[in-house]
Design a protein around this motif. Structure first.
Motif, PDB file in Angstrom:
ATOM      1  N   GLU A   1       0.860  -1.186   0.023  1.00 42.88           N
ATOM      2  CA  GLU A   1      -0.002  -0.111  -0.010  1.00 42.88           C
ATOM      3  C   GLU A   1       0.940   1.267  -0.099  1.00 42.88           C
ATOM      4  OE1 GLU A   1      -0.536  -2.770   2.003  1.00 42.88           O
ATOM      5  OE2 GLU A   1      -2.312  -3.169   0.290  1.00 42.88           O
ATOM      6  N   SER A   2       1.871   1.333   0.724  1.00 42.87           N
ATOM      7  CA  SER A   2       2.851   2.345   0.833  1.00 42.87           C
ATOM      8  C   SER A   2       3.400   2.596  -0.367  1.00 42.87           C
ATOM      9  CB  SER A   2       4.001   2.222   1.767  1.00 42.87           C
ATOM     10  OG  SER A   2       3.559   2.128   3.001  1.00 42.87           O
TER      11      SER A   2
ATOM     12  N   GLU B   1       2.287   1.749  -3.338  1.00 46.18           N
ATOM     13  CA  GLU B   1       1.068   2.195  -4.178  1.00 46.18           C
ATOM     14  C   GLU B   1       1.070   3.992  -3.960  1.00 46.18           C
ATOM     15  OE1 GLU B   1      -2.180  -0.213  -4.842  1.00 46.18           O
ATOM     16  OE2 GLU B   1      -3.044   1.349  -6.226  1.00 46.18           O
ATOM     17  N   ARG B   2       1.027   4.183  -2.683  1.00 47.52           N
ATOM     18  CA  ARG B   2       0.641   5.625  -2.617  1.00 47.52           C
ATOM     19  C   ARG B   2       1.789   6.443  -2.708  1.00 47.52           C
ATOM     20  NH1 ARG B   2       0.418   6.291   3.396  1.00 47.52           N
ATOM     21  NH2 ARG B   2       0.248   8.597   3.056  1.00 47.52           N
ATOM     22  N   GLU B   3       2.875   6.064  -2.757  1.00 50.38           N
ATOM     23  CA  GLU B   3       4.083   6.748  -3.310  1.00 50.38           C
ATOM     24  C   GLU B   3       4.349   7.109  -4.730  1.00 50.38           C
ATOM     25  OE1 GLU B   3       6.831   7.538  -1.228  1.00 50.38           O
ATOM     26  OE2 GLU B   3       8.265   8.643  -2.788  1.00 50.38           O
ATOM     27  N   LEU B   4       3.704   5.775  -5.341  1.00 49.57           N
ATOM     28  CA  LEU B   4       3.606   6.028  -6.810  1.00 49.57           C
ATOM     29  C   LEU B   4       2.645   6.941  -7.159  1.00 49.57           C
ATOM     30  CD1 LEU B   4       4.142   2.241  -7.833  1.00 49.57           C
ATOM     31  CD2 LEU B   4       5.634   4.053  -8.279  1.00 49.57           C
ATOM     32  N   ASN B   5       1.545   6.918  -6.708  1.00 53.17           N
ATOM     33  CA  ASN B   5       0.408   7.979  -6.710  1.00 53.17           C
ATOM     34  C   ASN B   5       0.850   9.520  -6.467  1.00 53.17           C
ATOM     35  OD1 ASN B   5      -1.648   6.383  -7.621  1.00 53.17           O
ATOM     36  ND2 ASN B   5      -2.186   5.764  -5.546  1.00 53.17           N
ATOM     37  N   ILE B   6       1.619   9.453  -5.248  1.00 50.08           N
ATOM     38  CA  ILE B   6       2.138  10.805  -4.982  1.00 50.08           C
ATOM     39  C   ILE B   6       3.202  11.403  -6.090  1.00 50.08           C
ATOM     40  CG2 ILE B   6       3.569  12.346  -3.560  1.00 50.08           C
ATOM     41  CD1 ILE B   6       2.485  10.328  -1.122  1.00 50.08           C
ATOM     42  N   LEU B   7       3.837  10.346  -6.599  1.00 46.52           N
ATOM     43  CA  LEU B   7       4.852  10.712  -7.833  1.00 46.52           C
ATOM     44  C   LEU B   7       4.080  10.988  -9.280  1.00 46.52           C
ATOM     45  CD1 LEU B   7       7.872   8.546  -6.753  1.00 46.52           C
ATOM     46  CD2 LEU B   7       7.866  10.857  -7.167  1.00 46.52           C
ATOM     47  N   ASN B   8       2.752  10.700  -9.038  1.00 42.52           N
ATOM     48  CA  ASN B   8       2.075  10.792 -10.508  1.00 42.52           C
ATOM     49  C   ASN B   8       2.337   9.745 -11.488  1.00 42.52           C
ATOM     50  OD1 ASN B   8       0.460  12.992  -9.672  1.00 42.52           O
ATOM     51  ND2 ASN B   8       1.956  14.528 -10.511  1.00 42.52           N
ATOM     52  N   TYR B   9       2.625   8.449 -10.917  1.00 39.62           N
ATOM     53  CA  TYR B   9       2.788   7.199 -11.749  1.00 39.62           C
ATOM     54  C   TYR B   9       1.310   6.952 -11.964  1.00 39.62           C
ATOM     55  CZ  TYR B   9       7.974   6.380 -11.297  1.00 39.62           C
ATOM     56  OH  TYR B   9       9.093   6.544 -11.298  1.00 39.62           O
ATOM     57  N   ARG B  10       1.097   6.661 -13.485  1.00 35.76           N
ATOM     58  CA  ARG B  10      -0.228   6.439 -13.663  1.00 35.76           C
ATOM     59  C   ARG B  10      -0.255   4.875 -13.675  1.00 35.76           C
ATOM     60  NH1 ARG B  10       1.526  10.302 -16.869  1.00 35.76           N
ATOM     61  NH2 ARG B  10       2.322   8.931 -18.647  1.00 35.76           N
ATOM     62  N   TYR B  11      -1.516   4.451 -13.661  1.00 33.70           N
ATOM     63  CA  TYR B  11      -1.914   2.954 -13.728  1.00 33.70           C
ATOM     64  C   TYR B  11      -1.870   2.662 -15.200  1.00 33.70           C
ATOM     65  CZ  TYR B  11      -3.627  -1.462 -12.498  1.00 33.70           C
ATOM     66  OH  TYR B  11      -3.682  -2.908 -12.206  1.00 33.70           O
ATOM     67  N   ALA B  12      -1.215   1.487 -15.500  1.00 31.20           N
ATOM     68  CA  ALA B  12      -1.184   0.933 -16.968  1.00 31.20           C
ATOM     69  C   ALA B  12      -1.414  -0.387 -17.152  1.00 31.20           C
ATOM     70  CB  ALA B  12      -0.055   1.493 -17.891  1.00 31.20           C
TER      71      ALA B  12
ATOM     72  N   ASP C   1       0.409  11.135   6.105  1.00 30.92           N
ATOM     73  CA  ASP C   1      -0.345  10.632   7.379  1.00 30.92           C
ATOM     74  C   ASP C   1      -0.347  11.351   8.727  1.00 30.92           C
ATOM     75  OD1 ASP C   1      -1.014   8.244   5.777  1.00 30.92           O
ATOM     76  OD2 ASP C   1       0.779   7.024   6.762  1.00 30.92           O
ATOM     77  N   ALA C   2       0.791  12.151   9.004  1.00 31.22           N
ATOM     78  CA  ALA C   2       0.942  12.937  10.031  1.00 31.22           C
ATOM     79  C   ALA C   2      -0.236  14.044   9.814  1.00 31.22           C
ATOM     80  CB  ALA C   2       2.118  13.479  10.416  1.00 31.22           C
ATOM     81  N   GLU C   3      -0.487  14.727   8.644  1.00 32.98           N
ATOM     82  CA  GLU C   3      -1.377  15.645   8.192  1.00 32.98           C
ATOM     83  C   GLU C   3      -2.478  15.252   8.650  1.00 32.98           C
ATOM     84  OE1 GLU C   3      -0.296  17.236   4.514  1.00 32.98           O
ATOM     85  OE2 GLU C   3       1.445  18.039   5.348  1.00 32.98           O
ATOM     86  N   LYS C   4      -2.872  14.082   8.015  1.00 33.89           N
ATOM     87  CA  LYS C   4      -4.213  13.605   8.265  1.00 33.89           C
ATOM     88  C   LYS C   4      -4.714  13.305   9.632  1.00 33.89           C
ATOM     89  CE  LYS C   4      -5.002   9.063   7.706  1.00 33.89           C
ATOM     90  NZ  LYS C   4      -4.808   7.803   6.898  1.00 33.89           N
TER      91      LYS C   4
ATOM     92  N   ILE D   1      -0.328   8.429  14.762  1.00 28.36           N
ATOM     93  CA  ILE D   1       0.822   8.588  13.746  1.00 28.36           C
ATOM     94  C   ILE D   1       1.708   7.422  13.721  1.00 28.36           C
ATOM     95  CG2 ILE D   1       2.791  10.129  13.142  1.00 28.36           C
ATOM     96  CD1 ILE D   1       1.573  12.500  14.283  1.00 28.36           C
ATOM     97  N   PHE D   2       2.090   6.895  14.839  1.00 25.82           N
ATOM     98  CA  PHE D   2       2.898   5.756  15.123  1.00 25.82           C
ATOM     99  C   PHE D   2       2.425   4.476  14.823  1.00 25.82           C
ATOM    100  CE2 PHE D   2       7.240   6.636  16.993  1.00 25.82           C
ATOM    101  CZ  PHE D   2       7.631   8.131  16.970  1.00 25.82           C
ATOM    102  N   ARG D   3       1.104   4.307  14.658  1.00 22.46           N
ATOM    103  CA  ARG D   3       0.367   3.211  14.331  1.00 22.46           C
ATOM    104  C   ARG D   3       0.631   3.011  12.769  1.00 22.46           C
ATOM    105  NH1 ARG D   3      -5.813   2.823  15.411  1.00 22.46           N
ATOM    106  NH2 ARG D   3      -5.505   4.573  14.178  1.00 22.46           N
ATOM    107  N   ASP D   4       0.914   4.129  12.088  1.00 25.43           N
ATOM    108  CA  ASP D   4       0.932   3.964  10.527  1.00 25.43           C
ATOM    109  C   ASP D   4       2.360   3.807  10.143  1.00 25.43           C
ATOM    110  OD1 ASP D   4      -1.458   3.990   9.900  1.00 25.43           O
ATOM    111  OD2 ASP D   4      -1.578   6.038   9.511  1.00 25.43           O
ATOM    112  N   LEU D   5       3.351   4.034  11.085  1.00 31.38           N
ATOM    113  CA  LEU D   5       4.838   3.973  10.782  1.00 31.38           C
ATOM    114  C   LEU D   5       5.256   2.485  10.556  1.00 31.38           C
ATOM    115  CD1 LEU D   5       6.127   6.668  12.981  1.00 31.38           C
ATOM    116  CD2 LEU D   5       5.605   6.810  10.478  1.00 31.38           C
ATOM    117  N   THR D   6       6.370   2.151   9.867  1.00 34.52           N
ATOM    118  CA  THR D   6       6.963   0.777   9.966  1.00 34.52           C
ATOM    119  C   THR D   6       7.878   0.809  10.801  1.00 34.52           C
ATOM    120  OG1 THR D   6       6.621   0.808   7.485  1.00 34.52           O
ATOM    121  CG2 THR D   6       8.085  -0.800   8.329  1.00 34.52           C
TER     122      THR D   6
END
Lengths: 148, 791
Positions: free
Chosen positions: B92-93, B95-106, B420-423, B716-721
């Motif tokens: 999931e992380s 995929e999120r990183e790729l989305n933030i980077l504007n990688y497109r699904y193909a 995540d922290a912002e959310k 915040i810490f619950r979401d961290l690795t």
């Protein structure tokens, strides 16, 4: 600096080029330098290879970046902090070399060879910073550890 | 026609002016003639003014064009995501990183910046990116996960293993000059050869012939505009458009038009057509990204098509050229039909002018616009972090350099942690604010760092996380309350012959007179005095009276020394209230201090920058990892074994069930008088987090450290690795199960058994064997816990 290098080489090493990752300074015997921990990941080994090449080519800044990447991947791998310390010593950044060696010692968990080398780095760095007494003490620690 | 005589006259007078230099004797006659001429004096004055003004404009043109062609903003990047076999990262992380980077699904990722995911397997076509140490090439890779670990990383085509790889970093912002123009400079030989040809065909057919101004075109435009009764056609050459954009304002006045014409001619005089075309391609305004203005085809190509300019096809080039007339009028999403129509016109004209063939025209016109719809704002505002970054940069770089030299700044920000922290900040603060009826007054600051590298991963300083205002994390100095206690206890534990965790402290009421004669009588939070308590209980339960007695016994001098070694910036005043945290610190200063606890006594300055490169990608400055042993590790491990118990069984135990049991955590809650400030500073083996909550006007929030800040910290810490806190074994340190109640060794299966660190020889010798008869049900858990604590 040359004098320092001679001391470093005298203590840690002599010549020839075996392919071993890690930081091998000009004039060092790679066979006598600290090898990476057995559990070191291949990602880190790859970076160490590059860091060694960069060091050989005299590109210390690049080596620095590569070593920092290794520490980010395996922050508790004591030998990686040792390599960084060694590089800093070579760069003449003595305070940083001392800090990094101590950090490596903190993680070394009884690896007396590694700790002895770290204490040698501390000894040289202290000596270069004008702390002769501290250097001697560090040198003694290195000797004791080496004897173990 | 009417203009002609004037022009001739000007020419004549210019010639005469030259002559005057040669012969002063004749000049008097020349002057005399002109002066006799009707309006002669006025003409002469005008002429001199005109020449002077032209000389001035010539200076402006050459100076600006030569010396600072463009102010290039500094571009700020996040840390790059580094992947390798064995890396701890969830699918999931990624995929999120790729989305933030504007990688497109193909479905079949080929083009750089595309990916496909099926379950735990990804195929990604990565983008090229030049880092300081190496360039990461474009590659098609395959990544497999098992749980939250990368188990395989391969070249997708050859199946060869890849040992490690860095994705391109996220562009998190820029440091812009006041006009907020952004551009990516391109050289003419990097531009598709078709682009200048289309530009000439569409914007300025006589570009290669005129000297800056095309009078025929102006005339034609004039007639067209008169016929239409409004401005429908422009007669400006490419040179004029460049001058207009580059040197002049947008106002439509005669004076500006005058300047434009003169400057265009001057520009053509000094520079060749190639240079002018290159400048035009880099200057032209092509769009808006929130407050950032997109200039030049280089950046527009990335912005609209997510590709380097050199890779654009005819359709895409024509689309960009179409935007020149008005990026807002032809906005790809708001007015796609308009834009498509305009693109088709560009294509038609290009064909008419022989730039493209009939086949190319037909093929291109059939294509849809293909503008990248997913393009988010390339600048994601993380205002608190950007503010910190600017402050750290200002130590070496003046503002003017930051906004003009095109620096590339590589930061430590982790976009996933930051988001995540912002959310969590938004959600948690909103809910606490409602719960305590604080009328949206509750404010917050949160910092997350990496324990080992001292890198700042996330920074929030306002409940409205996008608001760039008061930076509470850096500027809000608040009393730290019980966050001070570990400093007091560490100062005590540094004297192992005098103090250990089982040392009994007197937690009864205490009255101290200050020099002015006022009496200070600190109370415990629960208003109860607990009598004699072991030191560990006084810490985990945060007893005030016992702590004050301990602090007075240890002495201000020693506490001050410890405080400064940990990273405190100022000497502590020597009055008892500081023992309970009557010391003002900013959340960032607290993080700096707790970083030293988390790193076993090694102090490292917290960093937000890794390196700064110049516009050519050459290194200017590095901000290396620095560590200094500030306090001996053994003492810090003693205190950390107590801070672990704060989370296991003390004031922070409410967070324990929220985070995976196998992750050992340590920390301390802090609450100030009248519940004005709610603090938590806590760490795992990998991450440190400091959270503050309070109001700007110092009202009571109704929140303790545990009911406020700790909850957000847990979110915040619950979401961290995470990795857990570990103690490093030394010869002189033992960790043993003790019963703080009896002060004796105990065995792990006994109820109330607590693992604590002691300097060898100071641990209790007597043991009690579960005299109470209570036996823990899940001994295995405890045994495993202990194994994790020590490697």
């Amino acid at each position: 600096m040359k004098k320092l290098l001679l001391i470093v080489s005298g203590l840690l090493l002599t010549s020839c080029a075996v392919k071993q990752p890690g930081v091998v300074l000009p004039g060092e015997d790679p066979a006598k330098t600290i090898a990476p921990d057995r559990g070191t990941s291949s990602a880190v080994i790859t970076l160490l290879d590059k860091a060694r090449d960069a060091t050989r080519a005299g590109d210390y800044q690049r080596a620095e970046v590569l070593l920092e990447r290794t520490v980010r991947i395996e922050p508790r791998n004591a030998s990686l902090w040792h390599y960084m310390a060694k590089l800093r010593l070579h760069q003449g950044r003595y305070d940083e070399a001392i800090g990094l060696s101590s950090k490596s010692n903190n993680l070394a968990r009884g690896n007396s060879k590694l700790m002895a080398d770290n204490w040698r780095i501390i000894a040289h760095a202290r000596y270069q910073s004008g702390d002769r007494q501290g250097a001697e003490q560090a040198q003694d620690r290195a000797r004791q550890l080496q004897a173990q | 026609m009417a203009k002609r005589p004037t022009r001739k006259r000007k020419k004549k007078s210019r010639k005469k002016k030259v002559k005057t230099r040669k012969s002063t004797s004749r000049s008097s006659g020349w002057f005399a003639k002109i002066r006799q001429w009707p309006w002669g004096k006025a003409a002469l004055v005008l002429l001199i003014l005109f020449v002077g003004y032209t000389v001035y404009l010539d200076f402006v043109v050459r100076d600006q064009f030569e010396h600072n062609r463009w102010s290039l903003p500094a571009h700020v990047y996040s840390r790059p995501l580094e992947v390798y076999e064995g890396a701890r990262l969830s699918p999931e992380s990624l995929e999120r990183e790729l989305n933030i980077l504007n990688y497109r699904y193909a479905f079949a990722p080929r083009d750089p910046g595309t990916f496909q995911r099926s379950g735990n397997e990804f195929v990604v076509a990565t983008r090229k990116f030049r880092f300081w140490d190496t360039e990461e090439a474009e590659r098609r890779i395959q990544i497999r996960f098992s749980g939250d670990i990368i188990t395989s990383l391969k070249e997708a085509d050859s199946g060869r293993d890849i040992t490690l790889l860095r994705f391109d970093p996220v562009l998190i912002g820029g440091i812009y000059p006041s006009h907020r123009e952004d551009r990516l400079l391109v050289k003419l030989d990097e531009v598709p050869p078709l682009l200048p040809k289309i530009l000439v065909a569409v914007e300025d057919r006589k570009f290669h012939e005129h000297h800056g101004v095309n009078l025929m075109a102006i005339g034609r435009a004039l007639i067209a505009n008169i016929k239409a009764g409004k401005s429908v056609q422009g007669g400006s050459t490419i040179t004029q458009q460049l001058v207009k954009n580059y040197f002049l304002t947008n106002e439509r006045t005669l004076r500006r038009k005058f300047n434009e014409v003169i400057m265009s001619v001057l520009l053509e005089l000094h520079y060749d057509k190639q240079e002018i075309m290159q400048a035009y391609i880099n200057e032209v305004y092509l769009g808006q990204d929130v407050s950032r203005a997109i200039h030049g085809f280089g950046l527009a190509s990335r912005f609209y098509f997510d590709k380097p300019l050199a890779q654009l096809d005819l359709n895409q080039l024509a689309t960009l050229v179409a935007l020149i007339r008005g990026p807002s009028f032809y906005h790809p999403e708001r007015h796609p039909d308009r834009l498509k129509k305009r693109r088709d016109i560009i294509l038609d004209v290009s064909h008419e002018q022989g730039v493209i063939t009939k086949q190319e025209l037909v093929a291109a016109k059939q294509l849809p616009l293909r503008v990248n719809k997913q393009r988010h704002s390339a600048t994601t505002p993380h205002p608190a972090f950007m503010d910190l970054l600017r402050r750290q940069l200002r130590e070496y770089y003046p503002d003017s350099m930051l906004s003009s030299e095109g620096l590339r700044i590589f930061t430590t920000l982790d976009p996933l942690v930051q988001r995540d922290a912002e959310k969590h900040v938004r959600q948690r603060v909103d809910s606490l604010d409602r719960q305590k009826q604080l009328d949206e007054q509750l404010q917050v600051a949160a910092i997350v760092t990496n324990v080992n590298s001292a890198e700042i991963l996330a920074l929030v300083s306002d409940r409205n996380t996008q608001f760039a205002g008061y930076n509470r994390a850096l500027d809000a100095s608040r009393p730290i309350g019980s966050l001070m206690k570990p400093v007091v206890y560490l100062s005590a534990l540094r004297q192992p012959n005098k103090y250990n965790w089982l040392t009994q402290l007197n937690d009864t009421s205490i009255h101290l007179k200050d020099p002015s004669g006022d009496v200070w009588s600190p109370k415990n939070y629960d208003n109860i005095s607990h009598g004699m308590v072991p030191m560990i209980t006084a810490l985990t339960q945060s007893y005030n009276q016992a702590t004050v007695r301990l602090g007075l016994d240890v002495g201000f001098e020693k506490i001050n020394e410890t405080y400064l070694q940990l990273g405190g910036e100022k000497q502590l005043p020597a009055y008892p209230a500081i023992l309970l945290g009557a010391v003002e610190m900013t959340p960032m200063q607290v993080a700096q201090m707790y970083q030293t606890f988390a790193a076993n006594g090694f102090r490292s300055p917290l960093r937000s920058i890794r390196e700064v490169l110049n516009a050519n990608g050459e290194p200017l400055r590095r901000y290396p990892i620095k560590v200094q042993q500030a306090i001996d590790s053994q003492s810090v491990q003693l205190i950390n074994s107590g801070l672990i118990q704060v989370v296991e069984a003390g004031t922070a135990s409410s967070v324990r069930p929220r985070i995976a049991q196998d992750i050992i955590l340590a920390g301390k809650t802090g609450t100030t008088d009248d519940l004005r400030d709610s603090w938590f500073a806590g760490f795992s083996g990998s991450h440190l987090g400091v959270v503050w909550m309070g109001t700007d006007d110092n009202q009571s929030t109704g929140l303790t450290g545990s009911s406020g800040a700790l909850r957000l910290w847990g979110d915040i810490f619950r979401d961290l690795t995470l990795t857990g806190v570990q103690l490093e074994a030394t010869d002189d340190l033992v960790v043993v199960p003790v019963n703080p109640g009896s002060g004796k060794l105990t065995s792990i299966e006994c109820e109330g058994a607590v693992y604590l660190a002691f300097v060898q020889g100071t641990e209790p010798v007597e043991s009690d064997s579960c005299t109470s008869g209570k036996i823990k049900e899940q001994i295995e858990d405890t045994v495993n816990w202990f194994k994790r604590l020590f490697r």
